[in-house]
Design a protein around this motif. Structure first.
Motif, PDB file in Angstrom:
ATOM      1  N   ASP A  89      -4.209  49.020  56.132  1.00 26.65           N
ATOM      2  CA  ASP A  89      -3.161  50.009  55.867  1.00 26.65           C
ATOM      3  C   ASP A  89      -1.824  49.356  56.192  1.00 26.65           C
ATOM      4  O   ASP A  89      -1.695  48.718  57.234  1.00 26.65           O
ATOM      5  N   LEU A  90      -0.843  49.543  55.310  1.00 21.08           N
ATOM      6  CA  LEU A  90       0.434  48.861  55.544  1.00 21.08           C
ATOM      7  C   LEU A  90       1.017  49.242  56.908  1.00 21.08           C
ATOM      8  O   LEU A  90       1.631  48.428  57.585  1.00 21.08           O
ATOM      9  N   GLU A  91       0.789  50.498  57.329  1.00 18.00           N
ATOM     10  CA  GLU A  91       1.396  50.896  58.613  1.00 18.00           C
ATOM     11  C   GLU A  91       0.740  50.207  59.810  1.00 18.00           C
ATOM     12  O   GLU A  91       1.305  50.184  60.896  1.00 18.00           O
ATOM     13  N   ASN A  92      -0.457  49.639  59.606  1.00 15.06           N
ATOM     14  CA  ASN A  92      -1.108  48.896  60.695  1.00 15.06           C
ATOM     15  C   ASN A  92      -0.910  47.390  60.569  1.00 15.06           C
ATOM     16  O   ASN A  92      -1.535  46.612  61.281  1.00 15.06           O
ATOM     17  N   PHE A  93      -0.072  46.994  59.629  1.00 12.54           N
ATOM     18  CA  PHE A  93       0.090  45.572  59.319  1.00 12.54           C
ATOM     19  C   PHE A  93       1.133  44.908  60.225  1.00 12.54           C
ATOM     20  O   PHE A  93       1.287  43.706  60.216  1.00 12.54           O
ATOM     21  N   TYR A  94       1.820  45.710  61.020  1.00 11.53           N
ATOM     22  CA  TYR A  94       2.936  45.150  61.785  1.00 11.53           C
ATOM     23  C   TYR A  94       2.612  45.015  63.270  1.00 11.53           C
ATOM     24  O   TYR A  94       2.008  45.901  63.859  1.00 11.53           O
ATOM     25  N   THR A  95       3.003  43.892  63.839  1.00 11.09           N
ATOM     26  CA  THR A  95       2.947  43.739  65.282  1.00 11.09           C
ATOM     27  C   THR A  95       4.243  44.373  65.783  1.00 11.09           C
ATOM     28  O   THR A  95       5.108  44.711  64.999  1.00 11.09           O
ATOM     29  N   THR A  96       4.420  44.528  67.069  1.00 14.57           N
ATOM     30  CA  THR A  96       5.712  45.041  67.531  1.00 14.57           C
ATOM     31  C   THR A  96       6.562  43.877  68.036  1.00 14.57           C
ATOM     32  O   THR A  96       7.439  44.040  68.866  1.00 14.57           O
ATOM     33  N   ASP A  97       6.269  42.700  67.472  1.00 13.85           N
ATOM     34  CA  ASP A  97       6.936  41.486  67.913  1.00 13.85           C
ATOM     35  C   ASP A  97       7.841  40.988  66.789  1.00 13.85           C
ATOM     36  O   ASP A  97       7.372  40.721  65.683  1.00 13.85           O
ATOM     37  N   GLY A  98       9.129  40.881  67.070  1.00 10.66           N
ATOM     38  CA  GLY A  98      10.055  40.439  66.028  1.00 10.66           C
ATOM     39  C   GLY A  98       9.884  38.980  65.643  1.00 10.66           C
ATOM     40  O   GLY A  98      10.315  38.553  64.573  1.00 10.66           O
ATOM     41  N   ILE A  99       9.247  38.189  66.510  1.00  8.77           N
ATOM     42  CA  ILE A  99       9.095  36.761  66.219  1.00  8.77           C
ATOM     43  C   ILE A  99       8.100  36.563  65.076  1.00  8.77           C
ATOM     44  O   ILE A  99       8.364  35.853  64.117  1.00  8.77           O
ATOM     45  N   MET A 100       6.952  37.198  65.156  1.00 12.10           N
ATOM     46  CA  MET A 100       5.984  37.189  64.049  1.00 12.10           C
ATOM     47  C   MET A 100       5.638  38.637  63.749  1.00 12.10           C
ATOM     48  O   MET A 100       4.752  39.220  64.365  1.00 12.10           O
TER      49      MET A 100
END
Lengths: 334, 165
Positions: A187-198
């Motif tokens: 799911d796109l909403e689960n595709f993100y870490t909360t880390d701006g570096i990666m």
């Protein structure tokens, strides 16, 4: 500006590309349109040893529809998405978002939807020339221990300014990540870490292959604020999806409110979205309440790092969400 | 880093050239073929002065690897005129005073030419939208937009225009 040196591969098949990616892992980058990647390479923000071009993989460029939804190949140029009647009608927010990315001559023919989702997070302290960056200590994203956007922050606060990802998250899209001999759907909403570096939860040997937008009925809309109508990245944007109840056509059954360009990823606001359930499509007061609540939630994520004052960007969340809700509701009412 | 042979059809002429992987199309056009009409200004895809047509579509040559253009038809500003005979679009730019310092002009012409091929009679809104990716710091855009609109609609009354005088 010269590009740094690298080796170039132009595989003929997806399997060959995945094989190359599995061999080179972190040292390789996928080249699709290049409108984000090559800029970062020119600025010395990225120095991959190998570029794997998707030029020959025409099979990754398609827009198809089946009973369940729309499938878009990751290498599909933005111009194809903008000119697609299917997307215009069934996934209006995506069409509106793609139209606003960059400029016609800049992104629409070379730029791809996959590349737009995977464009790196930005920060006006980080996306600078080598010379500018050489005058100060490295920030988190460059491997240092400082954040220039938020004092004493222990992590990177770079902002995801993708128009496409915000619209797709509102549409409840899923993405398919391929690696040698394996595929997974996220799911796109689960595709993100909360880390701006990666910012993306994907492995170095994975390749974004397809975007899937499920048919949910209802109407979507996308609004964004940027300094200029073309070329610039959004400083605030909002994508929404409103689906009507099966029994009561004038009532909202499900809502998805997503605010972009405020945090490290597009922000799906579950609470504010749920608050619209059971409301009428003509209930603009409820939209205003939801938009104000969205502003309060999203405001906490933003830092002063993509231009515009922070106060202004925070205050503009509410109008963007309200306009998108109003537009989607009016389209559903028709 | 080995040089690689590629074939390009530049302004209707078939050309072969060997390029390094990190050569951009702009560098190849300017340095190998001496086609210095396309300019580099920002080098990061923002200004539009390097715009060329690749298979009829306007793209930024500074953000396109030469290798990615292998086998493509390339049209640069040098390909607009027929010998000494300027194209209608170029004449219109001159007649409307749409050129001042001229640095953005090649990009403007190429973007406008791509539009006119698909839409021979564009309205002002379409022209403005199409040229939104090309930045001009001199003219204020009004004369450029007039010039493109007038090329497509030569019968229109146009107060600033010297055409037909």
């Amino acid at each position: 500006m010269r590009l740094p040196r690298f080796d170039y591969f132009g595989p003929d098949t997806l399997d060959a590309a995945l094989e190359l990616l599995a061999t080179h892992k972190e040292e390789a980058k996928i080249l699709a349109g290049g409108t984000d990647l090559l800029v970062r390479m020119k600025k010395g923000l990225l120095n991959p040893k190998v570029l794997i071009s998707l030029k020959a993989l025409n099979g990754l460029s398609y827009i198809k529809k089946d009973d369940e939804g729309i499938k878009i190949g990751a290498r599909t140029p933005l111009a194809d998405i903008i000119s697609s009647d299917l997307i215009q009608i069934q996934a209006t927010a995506l069409s509106q978002a793609c139209e606003k990315i960059g400029a016609v001559t800049l992104q629409h023919y070379r730029g791809t939807i996959g590349g737009n989702i995977l464009q790196d997070n930005r920060c006006h302290h980080y996306n600078q020339s080598k010379f500018h960056r050489s005058g100060r200590q490295a920030c988190h994203k460059e491997g240092g221990k400082i954040c220039y956007a938020r004092d004493e922050s222990d992590r990177c606060n770079s902002t995801c300014q993708s128009d496409g990802a915000t619209a797709l998250m509102a549409l409840g899209a899923k993405i398919i990540l391929a690696s040698a001999g394996h595929e997974r759907t996220v799911d796109l909403e689960n595709f993100y870490t909360t880390d701006g570096i990666m910012p993306f939860a994907m492995e170095p040997h994975e390749l974004l292959k397809e975007i899937f937008i499920p048919f949910q009925g209802g109407q979507s809309a996308y609004h964004r604020l940027a300094f200029r109508s073309a070329i610039d990245y959004p400083i605030v944007c909002a994508g929404v999806l409103l689906t009507p109840s099966l029994t009561q056509k004038d009532e909202i059954e499900g809502a998805r409110i997503v605010v972009g360009a405020m945090g490290r990823s597009p922000l799906f606001l579950a609470g504010e979205s749920a608050g619209l359930k059971g409301k009428k499509f003509t209930d603009f007061a409820a939209f205003q309440t939801a938009a104000d609540a969205a502003m309060n939630s999203a405001a906490t994520f933003a830092v002063h790092n993509v231009g515009g004052t922070l106060e202004y960007r925070r205050a503009m969340v509410s109008p963007m969400v309200f306009r998108a809700l109003k537009e989607a509701a009016q389209a559903a009412d028709r | 880093m080995e040089k690689i042979e590629i074939t390009l059809t530049i302004n209707d002429k078939l050309r072969e050239v060997s390029v390094a992987p990190n050569d951009t199309l702009l560098e190849v056009l300017r340095e190998k073929f001496d086609l210095t009409g396309s300019k580099e200004s920002c080098g990061e895809g923002v200004c539009g002065s390097c715009t060329i047509q690749m298979d009829g579509k306007p793209v930024r040559s500074c953000l396109t690897l030469a290798l990615e253009a292998d086998g493509c038809r390339i049209k640069t500003v040098e390909g607009l005129a027929n010998g000494d005979q300027l194209s209608d679009l170029q004449e219109s730019f001159i007649n409307h005073g749409a050129v001042q310092c001229g640095f953005c002009t090649p990009g403007m012409l190429i973007s406008a030419d791509a539009l006119l091929q698909n839409n021979p009679k564009p309205d002002e809104k379409t022209v403005r939208k199409t040229l939104a990716g090309n930045i001009c710091r001199c003219t204020g855009y009004a004369k450029i937009v007039d010039a493109v609109c007038h090329t497509g609609n030569p019968d229109n009354q146009c107060p600033d225009c010297k055409t037909g005088q």
